[in-house]
Structure formats: structure tokens, C-alpha cells
Design a protein around this motif. Structure first.
Motif, PDB file in Angstrom:
ATOM      1  N   ARG A 204     -22.596  43.445 -32.555  1.00 58.67           N
ATOM      2  CA  ARG A 204     -21.882  42.190 -32.761  1.00 58.67           C
ATOM      3  C   ARG A 204     -22.566  41.083 -31.977  1.00 58.67           C
ATOM      4  N   LEU A 205     -22.353  39.860 -32.435  1.00 61.98           N
ATOM      5  CA  LEU A 205     -22.840  38.696 -31.720  1.00 61.98           C
ATOM      6  C   LEU A 205     -21.764  37.621 -31.732  1.00 61.98           C
ATOM      7  N   LEU A 206     -21.451  37.114 -30.531  1.00 63.60           N
ATOM      8  CA  LEU A 206     -20.472  36.039 -30.369  1.00 63.60           C
ATOM      9  C   LEU A 206     -21.194  34.790 -29.881  1.00 63.60           C
ATOM     10  N   GLY A 217     -17.150  31.423 -32.427  1.00 63.96           N
ATOM     11  CA  GLY A 217     -17.332  32.180 -33.649  1.00 63.96           C
ATOM     12  C   GLY A 217     -18.156  33.414 -33.418  1.00 63.96           C
ATOM     13  N   GLU A 218     -18.415  34.173 -34.513  1.00 65.21           N
ATOM     14  CA  GLU A 218     -19.195  35.391 -34.394  1.00 65.21           C
ATOM     15  C   GLU A 218     -19.899  35.705 -35.701  1.00 65.21           C
ATOM     16  N   CYS A 219     -20.947  36.512 -35.596  1.00 68.25           N
ATOM     17  CA  CYS A 219     -21.639  36.964 -36.790  1.00 68.25           C
ATOM     18  C   CYS A 219     -20.748  37.942 -37.543  1.00 68.25           C
ATOM     19  N   VAL A 220     -20.930  37.975 -38.848  1.00 62.69           N
ATOM     20  CA  VAL A 220     -20.067  38.811 -39.674  1.00 62.69           C
ATOM     21  C   VAL A 220     -20.914  39.811 -40.443  1.00 62.69           C
ATOM     22  N   PHE A 370     -22.857  33.532 -39.891  1.00 61.95           N
ATOM     23  CA  PHE A 370     -22.035  33.271 -38.713  1.00 61.95           C
ATOM     24  C   PHE A 370     -20.777  32.516 -39.129  1.00 61.95           C
ATOM     25  N   ARG A 371     -19.626  33.031 -38.714  1.00 67.29           N
ATOM     26  CA  ARG A 371     -18.360  32.383 -39.064  1.00 67.29           C
ATOM     27  C   ARG A 371     -17.784  31.684 -37.846  1.00 67.29           C
ATOM     28  N   TYR A 373     -14.847  30.109 -35.693  1.00 67.48           N
ATOM     29  CA  TYR A 373     -13.414  30.361 -35.616  1.00 67.48           C
ATOM     30  C   TYR A 373     -12.677  29.144 -36.166  1.00 67.48           C
ATOM     31  N   GLY A 374     -11.885  29.373 -37.220  1.00 66.11           N
ATOM     32  CA  GLY A 374     -11.141  28.278 -37.823  1.00 66.11           C
ATOM     33  C   GLY A 374     -11.990  27.366 -38.670  1.00 66.11           C
ATOM     34  N   GLY A 375     -13.270  27.765 -38.955  1.00 68.30           N
ATOM     35  CA  GLY A 375     -14.149  26.882 -39.706  1.00 68.30           C
ATOM     36  C   GLY A 375     -14.824  27.597 -40.845  1.00 68.30           C
ATOM     37  N   SER A 376     -15.971  27.090 -41.233  1.00 65.06           N
ATOM     38  CA  SER A 376     -16.661  27.613 -42.397  1.00 65.06           C
ATOM     39  C   SER A 376     -17.743  28.595 -41.994  1.00 65.06           C
ATOM     40  N   LEU A 377     -18.435  29.105 -43.002  1.00 60.45           N
ATOM     41  CA  LEU A 377     -19.515  30.050 -42.793  1.00 60.45           C
ATOM     42  C   LEU A 377     -20.830  29.293 -42.619  1.00 60.45           C
ATOM     43  N   ARG A 378     -21.633  29.756 -41.678  1.00 59.97           N
ATOM     44  CA  ARG A 378     -22.953  29.180 -41.440  1.00 59.97           C
ATOM     45  C   ARG A 378     -24.021  30.192 -41.811  1.00 59.97           C
TER      46      ARG A 378
END
Length: 888
Positions: A204-206, A217-220, A370-371, A373-378
Motif C-alpha cells: 500500500r501507499l499513502l 489519499g492512497e493508491c488503489v 491514486f484516490r 480522500y473525498g476526491g477524485s481519482l488521479r
């Protein structure tokens, strides 16, 4: 205020500045944050030395009273070989507090280092990762470890810059993320930390915003990528089994993830999915068709409350559930099935479980998602570290914080789960590309990209990544175990490397000549896991992360280090100590985990000989035929005898009693020198120190392991006092081997420590138990001598007594850094708690009243102020190593 600080340094300035670094009273009594403001500005030699002494335990000063701080400053001055400063700190009068009682005379094996700037405490577990950055002009360190927290420290003040950040907890395993590696970078103009971890078998990556101290956010994980509804879409899976479908072009979420119930078929395999939408229950089969009713009998329905379904425009397109017995997946893993339109778009059979990936190809290039928190996907493109466009994050690295980005090493082209934030460096020269080499990191120093590597021989090399050539005249060699981390920095125009390893050492190297600078940086008491560098107020520093739960900050710019006596000491923790006399002079004998015995002259700390090689768990001393000897017990219960004057072993090793030896003392019985052992089988045994033979039958009576033992002579009769897990204390006549009277009862839990002394001229035994009480017993008649006293700070591990100012001092240790001193008659505190920099393993008093403390690798001797003290302890200290812990 006291006089100006002045010691044996002839260059010291004797002029006191009230309220400044040369005023010892002000330093002792003033709030540490007020002192802190002067530490960086110290300019005169004496001020710099005082600042060094103060920094040695700055993390402790902030939580101590002035009376406690007085002793810590005196002890640290002695540890740094400034005995004059030590005496002046010890003499400071603190309003409302008793005089110190003892002042440090000498310290051997000191782990104090003049280059230590801060010891940062707060982590409750091993600190495994550290990185540095500069945010709004402040140099920061970011640390993480096994306690599941990430902490951000201001390197100029040694304080946390914001509250600790708690890492997320895995929804399925209930485990909290532990950070393994940290890197820093600039993303969209913000300074951030990238936190790498592995949890429940998944990497995981935060992302941590260093300005706010918040996880953003964190990687998904990626399930599938497909052309859907006229655009590219990606299906992601989160640790709580939530499924999300995203439009890659916009980063917006498509559809909605809802809780689901699985309906099992005849063989238990999922046959249908039931969800509630808008108050109505709807059911789909695994082909994505909506059903009017369940296709299975109600009795065979298998609800799974952790299942999830993804619904887009009223259609079920995916579901996630426990893997159960599905091939190529482990129980507890998440299985994801694609259904209907999404399955067809990805070329999969509807309802069949698919693999989950950690990266995806976007526009033909590997990327990580990367997502926020509370936002969009990067979308982060993995080759260059950024992706053009509104959803691509611009990622840059540089020398702003003294150390460029460092990521876990991966071979070029390997399909790692993370992305690369810089183009892969050219391959190293052939002689550096051997399989045993390990990359510690790549660093940009003075415009050059340099790579730091280590090999199986623990040697460190530096390579120019542009040319593949080795930099420097020769490799750095000195570590005795695997090197975990390293960093490069420019110091006064010269390249220096800092390396840290599993040998618990941090070493500083100068590239010119490949020389180690001023020996290892001493301080960590456990393995060192990571290192980073930074610039603080113009000074180059190194920051290290340790298994001892601390983060330490070191100045690496000075060429000069504190002088050292050159006396060799223990290379690992000192386990126990005992007093003896050699050539008519008092001496202290210490046994260490480095499997050596060492003997020190009590007056000046000069050692006798070069040490004795012996593995020791317990030790006592005696006199045999006019020679000072030590008798030792090894972990296998073997007993050995050593001549402390010559270092020679006397006779052959003796097979000890059955079971572990948990207690050991010596005595003289009918003119014969004997040792008495206490065993895990609950018995005591006497041994003739001249012949090595056991004497008489074992002393039996205890019904559980014998954990505490001391000896005394009362009215010419040699006695032993034993304590046990059976909660009793027993007295024994060593001449006859018989128990005297009935067992002494009163302790409500294990008896952990015992010593003998006199109180008001009456011979007594003092015992401590895990019940939190200290009890005194009359040795002539076996009766309880006085009312029990409460243990000062938790269960007692060690006891010693001394007479000072006409009262009997009771000195207790409890396995922590604190030594407590109380009046044995009343229980009143006589001296403020003595705080040491590491847990105290042994405390004992000498015939002249000196107090010997062993903590970590260090031995400190404190002399009684005014010389009015005398030791009162019996012939055996009764020290017990881990007696109140069960066998492994």
C-alpha cells in the motif's frame, strides 16, 4: 544561582552570565524551552560544552522536575568526561528539594555522543523509516514504524510539528498499517510524504500532506480497465471490499458501490447477488440478468455481510466477496467477479473471478492510480513520475531539503507496484553489478546523481550514475552486520556518507580517503533501520530511526569529536555487577551480554586487565585463599570460578543444579568460602568454592521456583534468605542445611528481590514482591520487623541499602530508567528519583558508600556527597535476572 560553570578545561571561561549557559542553577531550574533558545546560539567553548551536555538528554529534561534534572545534567556531564561540570550540577540547591546525596564520579562505556542534537521520543514501537523535507522554511523529519503512527518533527526545536497521524486500519484483518519506507517529494507545489507499507499481504501507499499533517489519499488496486459508455473506465478495489468505477479522463466516479448478499448454489458457489436499491430488494444472476426471484432454495442462501456490489445505471456490473475455496486465491482474499456489460468489455466470462493488480496501462504507459480522500481519482505515470493533463500530478524532486527522493530499490524494467519519480539511472559498472550488491539509495549532491551501495562484506561504495564509475579512493568498511540504510550529504564542500546497520551503529564517512569520521555515532540501543540528511539553520544533520523506539538527530558538520579515555568497556548491555577488593582497593566487577567480565578500580574507573571471556547470567564475588574471585552462572546452569586478579579460571566448570539458576550469592561457612544457588526447581544448593563440589543436600521447602537469595552472618552463624514464586520467604542455617522456623508469609504475590542489612543496629532481611510491597524481617527470630512499605514505582527488581546522614537508605530498581531512594524505616523519599538514559540492570553500594549503577552498556559510580555514607548490604546482592518472567 551557583558559581560559573568551570571544569578541567583550561580554555573554559569562568565568567558567569546570570540566566545563561554558564549559570548552572538557571540551567537546572529553568523550563527547558527557555534554555533551548540558547543552545543553537552558543559560541564560546564553555557554552558549547554545556549545550552538548544539555542536549544529551533533552528529551528527558522536558518531563523532569528541577530536582530530577539536576542529577541528569550531572550524570551526562560525567558521561561526556566533564567531571568538573558534573560536580557543579550536583551541587545546585533546588528550592524545596533535598540535596542530591550522590554525585557522579566516573562513567565507563559511555554512549553519550557530543554530536547528538536531539533524541525524539513518542513512537511506541520500532521506528523503521525516516525522510526529511523543508516546509515553509522549516526543516522537518517524517518518521513511521511498527506502532502504526507517522510523526512529523521540527528539526530546529526537536518537537512534533503536528499531532501524530494514525495510519488506517485494514477493514478485514483489523490490523493497523505499519510504515516500512518513507519518501518525500513536491506534488502540485505541495511538500508531501509517500508512505510505503505492506498489510495483509498487500502493498500500500499513502500520501501525507506535510503542511497540514493530514493523510490525503492512497493508491488503489486495479481490477479491470475497459472502454465503457464511450470512454476509458477503471474498476478499483479498496481494502474494505468497496468497488468503484472511475472515468479515467475526468477522474469522476461512475455508478455506486452498495452492500450485497450472496446467494449460494447447490455446491456453495455464489449463484446470485441480492442488493437493496431505493428501498427495493433486487437480485441478479452472475450473467448480470435481473431475476424475479432467487434461483436457489431459501434454505441454501448464504449471506455474506462483507460482500459488495457495483451498480451502474441500474445494472449490476461487478461484485466482491470472500475468496473461500476459489482456485488461485487464498481464503480471506477478496474475489472480484465482473458481470454483464463490464465483463464483456474486458473480454471475461460473466461471473468468473478475475485477478487484482496494483498498476494499470493508461495510453499504453504503466501508471499507478491514486484516490484522494473525498476526491477524485488521479493517474500517476510510472516512468517519469507525472502525467500531463488535469488529472496528472506534477511530481518533482530536488535538493531543497538536503536529500532527494529515495524509493525502495527495484531493478530497471521490473514490474514493481510503485512508479519511478526519475528516469532509471544507467547500469553501474560491471564490478558493481554483482548479485550481492544492494542499493541503499540514489542522491543528488552538488548537481551529481550518486548511488550508494553495500555488499555482503558490509562495505559501502559510491557510484556516479552518469558514468557508472566508482567515486572515492576505496570503499567504506567498518560495519559488523548488514547495513540497512545510507545517505549522502555535502559538508563544507566535501562529500560525506552516513550509514546505519543492524550492528546498532551509525557511522559517518568522508569521501576523500574513505575514512570514518570520529568513530560511530553512539546513542541507539537497538538496531538502526533508516537514515536521512537535512540542513537545519545552516548546519548539516543526519536523522536516524531505531528499533529502540527513538529518532535521533546528529550534527555531522564538525570534524572534532569529544576526547575519549580509550578504555575498552562492554560492547553490549551490562547485565549484573558485584563488589570486591583487589590489592586492598575496592573494585566493581561487571558482567555483560557481550560475554565478558570486567573489573574496575572503584576510585578512578581504571580496569584491571583486559577482561575475562565468560557467558554470564548471574554473578557473585568472594575471597578464596586471599584472592578475589568471581563465581558465575551461565544460562545452562554451569558454574565457573575466576581469579579477578589474573583473569584465570580456577579449576573446571561445574555442572550446576537441575533447572535454571535464578539466584546466586556467596558466604563464609565455618571458615569455608561457599556459593549458594537458587534454582527454577525451587531448591537451593551450597557449593565449595575451593573444590567446586556441592555441599550437603539441597535446601528444599519452596513449592515453586526460587527467585531471590541473599546471605548474612548473625551472631557468628551464616544464614541464607530465599524468596520464591510461592510467595514465601525462608531462612536457612547454612552450617546445618536446615530451615529456621516456619516460612515467612505476608507477600501476596511472587517474591522478586531480597537483600540483608541492619536497621537501628538490628540485622534484618528486606524483601520485595510483585504485590507492590517491601517487607522487613528480623533475622534472629524470623518475625516481620516493621510495617510493609509500598514499592515506590512498580514491582522491584533490585534492592540495595546504604547509610547516609544517619538514616538507612533503601535503593530500588524496577527495570526502568529510574532508581528510587527512600528511608527504610519510614518509606519517605530521601533523594529525588535518579533518572538514567537506559534501563538500570544493576544497582549496588560499595563499602565507602559509593553507588554503582549499570544501565545499557554503561557503568556509573556515584560518590557520596561529603563521604558520609557506608554500605549496609549483605554478602549476596540477591540479584535476579528476569526472575518474574516465565520461561520462554
Amino acid at each position: 544561582m551557583a558559581d560559573a560553570l568551570w571544569d578541567d578545561d583550561p580554555s573554559a571561561d569562568p565568567t558567569a552570565v546570570p540566566g545563561g549557559l554558564t549559570d548552572p542553577g538557571w540551567l537546572v531550574c529553568t523550563d527547558p524551552d527557555s534554555v533551548l533558545a540558547l543552545l543553537w546560539s552558543s559560541s564560546q567553548p564553555q557554552e558549547r560544552w554545556v549545550a552538548t551536555v544539555y542536549r544529551a538528554s533533552l528529551d528527558m529534561h522536558r518531563r523532569l522536575t528541577a530536582a530530577e534534572r539536576r542529577f541528569v545534567l550531572a550524570l551526562d556531564a560525567a558521561r561526556l568526561e566533564k567531571e568538573g561540570l558534573a560536580a557543579q550540577f550536583a551541587a545546585v540547591a533546588v528550592p524545596g528539594a533535598e540535596p542530591l546525596g550522590w554525585e557522579p564520579a566516573w562513567v565507563r562505556g559511555s554512549q553519550a555522543d557530543s554530536r547528538l542534537l536531539w533524541t525524539l521520543t513518542g513512537h511506541q514501537g520500532q521506528v523503521t523509516a525516516v525522510a526529511t523535507a523543508v516546509v515553509t522554511g522549516r526543516a522537518l523529519a517524517v518518521t513511521g514504524g511498527r506502532d502504526g503512527t507517522v510523526r512529523i518533527w521540527d528539526l530546529a526545536t526537536g518537537r512534533e510539528a503536528c499531532p501524530p497521524v494514525q495510519c488506517p486500519t485494514d477493514a478485514r484483518s483489523a490490523l493497523t498499517t505499519a510504515v516500512d519506507r518513507i519518501a518525500t517529494a513536491t506534488l502540485d507545489g505541495r511538500e508531501v510524504a509517500l508512505l510505503f507499507s505492506e498489510l495483509a499481504g498487500e502493498q500500500r501507499l499513502l500520501l501525507l500532506d506535510l503542511a497540514t499533517g493530514a493523510l490525503t489519499g492512497e493508491c488503489v488496486c486495479v481490477v479491470a480497465v475497459a472502454e465503457l459508455a464511450g470512454g476509458s473506465a477503471v474498476l478499483t478495489l479498496e481494502d474494505d471490499r468497496t468497488l468503484r468505477l472511475w472515468n479515467i479522463a475526468t477522474g469522476e466516479e461512475l455508478g455506486s458501490s452498495v452492500p450485497a448478499q450472496l446467494l449460494a448454489g447447490p455446491h456453495g458457489y455464489p449463484a446470485a447477488v441480492r442488493v437493496e436499491l431505493g428501498g427495493a430488494v433486487r437480485t441478479w444472476d452472475l450473467a448480470g440478468n435481473e431475476l424475479d426471484s432467487a434461483p436457489v432454495d431459501a434454505a441454501e442462501q448464504a449471506p455474506d455481510p462483507q460482500a459488495a456490489a457495483l451498480v451502474v445505471d441500474g445494472r449490476l456490473v461487478a461484485c466482491a466477496f470472500d475468496a473461500l475455496d476459489i482456485d488461485h486465491l487464498r481464503d480471506g482474499d477478496t474475489a472480484v467477479a465482473l458481470l454483464g456489460d463490464l465483463a464483456a468489455a474486458c473480454g471475461h466470462r460473466s461471473g468468473a473471478p478475475v485477478r487484482v493488480y496494483q498498476s494499470v496501462a493508461v495510453a499504453g504507459l504503466p501508471a499507478t492510480l491514486f484516490r484522494e480522500y473525498g476526491g477524485s481519482l488521479r493517474v500517476w505515470e510510472r516512468v517519469a513520475g507525472s502525467r500531463p493533463g488535469a488529472q496528472g500530478w506534477v511530481v518533482t524532486t530536488g535538493e531543497l531539503r538536503g536529500q532527494p527522493l529515495r524509493l525502495p530499490a527495484k531493478d530497471p524494467g521490473e514490474d514493481g507496484w510503485f512508479w519511478r519519480l526519475a528516469d532509471p539511472a544507467p547500469a553501474l559498472a560491471a564490478d558493481a553489478g554483482n548479485s550481492a550488491a544492494s542499493v541503499l539509495g540514489t542522491f543528488v549532491v552538488a548537481g551529481r546523481a550518486l548511488r550508494l551501495t553495500t555488499d555482503a562484506d558490509h562495505a559501502v561504495r559510491v557510484w556516479d550514475t552518469a558514468t557508472g564509475a566508482e567515486v572515492g579512493e576505496r570503499p567504506f568498511a567498518g560495519h559488523e552486520d548488514r547495513i540497512r540504510a545510507g545517505a549522502l550529504a555535502e559538508v563544507n564542500g566535501q562529500l560525506r556518507a552516513v550509514t546505519a546497520g543492524l550492528d546498532r551503529s551509525v557511522r559517518l564517512w568522508e569521501m576523500a580517503g574513505g575514512r570514518q569520521v570520529n568513530g560511530p555515532l553512539k546513542g541507539h540501543t537497538g538496531q538502526v533501520w533508516d537514515v536521512a540528511t537535512a540542513i537545519v539553520d545552516g548546519h548539516p544533520v543526519a536523522v536516524t530511526a531505531g528499533a529502540d523506539h527513538t529518532v535521533r538527530v546528529w550534527g555531522i558538520g564538525e570534524r572534532r569529536a569529544l576526547r575519549r579515555t580509550g578504555i575498552r568497556s562492554h560492547e553490549d548491555v551490562v547485565l549484573t555487577a558485584a563488589m570486591t577488593t583487589i590489592q586492598g582497593r575496592p573494585a566493581v566487577v561487571t558482567a555483560g551480554a557481550d560475554k565478558t567480565l570486567r573489573t574496575w578500580d572503584l576510585a578512578d574507573g581504571i580496569p584491571y586487565g583486559g577482561g575475562i571471556a565468560a557467558e554470564v547470567s548471574l554473578m557473585a564475588t568472594a575471597e578464596l585463599d586471599g584472592r578475589a574471585i568471581a563465581v558465575t552462572a551461565a544460562p545452562d546452569a554451569t558454574l565457573r570460578r575466576w581469579d579477578l586478579g589474573t583473569g584465570e579460571e580456577l579449576g573446571q566448570a561445574v555442572a550446576g543444579p537441575v533447572g535454571r539458576v535464578l539466584a546466586l550469592a556467596t558466604a563464609r561457612v565455618a571458615g569455608r568460602a561457599v556459593a549458594v544457588t537458587g534454582s527454577s526447581n525451587g531448591t537451593a544448593q551450597m557449593w565449595d568454592l575451593a573444590t567446586g563440589q556441592h555441599l550437603g543436600q539441597p535446601l528444599t521447602g519452596h513449592t515453586s521456583r526460587l527467585t531471590a537469595l541473599a546471605t548474612a552472618t548473625v551472631d557468628g552463624r551464616a544464614l541464607a534468605v530465599t524468596g520464591s514464586w510461592d510467595k514465601t520467604v525462608r531462612l536457612w542455617d547454612l552450617a546445618t542445611g536446615r530451615q529456621l522456623g516456619e516460612p515467612l508469609t505476608g507477600h501476596a504475590d511472587w517474591v522478586t528481590s531480597v537483600t540483608t542489612t541492619t536497621l537501628n543496629g538490628h540485622p534484618i532481611a528486606v524483601t520485595a514482591g510483585r504485590d507492590g510491597t517491601i517487607r522487613t524481617w528480623s533475622l534472629p527470630d524470623g518475625r516481620q520487623y516493621a510495617e510493609p512499605l509500598p514499592c515506590p514505582t512498580g514491582p522491584v527488581r533490585g534492592l540495595a541499602t546504604a547509610a547516609l546522614d544517619a538514616s538507612t537508605h533503601l535503593i530500588t530498581t524496577n527495570g526502568t530508567e529510574t532508581v528510587s531512594v527512600h528511608d527504610l524505616a519510614t518509606g519517605a523519599e530521601l533523594v529525588p528519583p535518579l533518572r538514567c538514559p537506559a534501563p538500570v540492570q544493576s544497582a549496588l553500594t560499595a563499602p565507602n558508600g559509593a553507588l554503582v549503577l549499570c544501565f545499557g552498556r554503561e557503568i556509573a559510580v556515584l560518590s557520596a556527597v561529603g563521604g558520609q555514607a557506608s554500605a549496609l548490604g549483605g554478602a549476596g546482592s540477591g540479584s535476579v535476572r528476569d526472575a518474574d518472567q516465565p520461561d520462554p
